[in-house]
Design a protein around this motif. Sequence first.
Motif, PDB file in Angstrom:
ATOM      1  N   LEU A   1      48.770  47.498  37.503  1.00  0.00           N
ATOM      2  CA  LEU A   1      48.880  47.630  38.945  1.00  0.00           C
ATOM      3  C   LEU A   1      47.674  48.329  39.584  1.00  0.00           C
ATOM      4  N   PRO A   2      47.175  49.449  39.043  1.00  0.00           N
ATOM      5  CA  PRO A   2      45.992  50.053  39.663  1.00  0.00           C
ATOM      6  C   PRO A   2      44.805  49.097  39.710  1.00  0.00           C
ATOM      7  N   GLU A   3      44.582  48.352  38.637  1.00  0.00           N
ATOM      8  CA  GLU A   3      43.488  47.379  38.628  1.00  0.00           C
ATOM      9  C   GLU A   3      43.713  46.303  39.693  1.00  0.00           C
ATOM     10  N   ASP A   4      44.941  45.811  39.793  1.00  0.00           N
ATOM     11  CA  ASP A   4      45.253  44.771  40.770  1.00  0.00           C
ATOM     12  C   ASP A   4      44.998  45.267  42.189  1.00  0.00           C
ATOM     13  N   LEU A   5      45.428  46.486  42.499  1.00  0.00           N
ATOM     14  CA  LEU A   5      45.214  47.025  43.841  1.00  0.00           C
ATOM     15  C   LEU A   5      43.734  47.298  44.090  1.00  0.00           C
ATOM     16  N   HIS A   6      43.023  47.682  43.037  1.00  0.00           N
ATOM     17  CA  HIS A   6      41.581  47.903  43.173  1.00  0.00           C
ATOM     18  C   HIS A   6      40.895  46.607  43.580  1.00  0.00           C
ATOM     19  N   LYS A   7      41.292  45.504  42.985  1.00  0.00           N
ATOM     20  CA  LYS A   7      40.731  44.195  43.342  1.00  0.00           C
ATOM     21  C   LYS A   7      41.047  43.835  44.783  1.00  0.00           C
ATOM     22  N   ARG A   8      42.124  44.385  45.295  1.00  0.00           N
ATOM     23  CA  ARG A   8      42.526  44.093  46.675  1.00  0.00           C
ATOM     24  C   ARG A   8      41.906  45.083  47.662  1.00  0.00           C
ATOM     25  N   GLY A   9      41.041  45.961  47.167  1.00  0.00           N
ATOM     26  CA  GLY A   9      40.283  46.835  48.049  1.00  0.00           C
ATOM     27  C   GLY A   9      40.734  48.271  48.125  1.00  0.00           C
TER      28      GLY A   9
END
Length: 209
Positions: free
Chosen positions: A65-73
């Motif tokens: 999840l942290p990686e996914d949100l990082h990709k979303r900015g």
Amino acid sequence: MPRQTSPPPEALATPEYWDARYTVDPATFDWFKNPASLHPFLAKHLPPAPSNPSILHLGCGNSLLPEDLHKRGYTDQLSVDFSEVVIRDMKVKYEGFEGLRWEVMDVRDMHGVGDGVVGVAVDKGTLDAMLSGSLWDPPEEVRRNTKAYIDEVARVLKSGGLFLYITYRQPHFIKPIITREDVWPGFEIESIQEEGGMFEYFGFVMRKK
């Protein structure tokens, strides 16, 4: 999920169990739901990425999840877990990812997080790991652990901050645990389902007043 003997439910609330588990099987595993299936719920409630909210992942494990949100900015994220093994591994895995931080911390005593500094706190299964025995009349240890945890979440959230909690537990069991009328006057509960999914999950949304 790795095939292994199920531990006693009480073990899930101890760092020793998780250190051993992550040592034996470091493969990425997202409790309950993967980031893609949670995106509609999170997109609805998270502040927009350009506002750069501070996000705290509670009992992060090795979730994507942290990686996914990082990709979303979202570039101001702190992930905490009481397993030294998983935090060590995540620091190595995400070295160079600006804005992703990983710290060993027990969510029941987040001494490394100041009062009123977190914009969004996210729990995906961490509170559930503290629950054992009868939820109609929880054991004293469960009451003590969950109270300490929810009190800490309330402490670190800033005024207007959000607490987003995803669980498979029925809401009538969870409400008495998370209710803090002096902190958040109430909460929203949303059903989170994915097409073809076998289980219903619930998203609790609480805003600190």
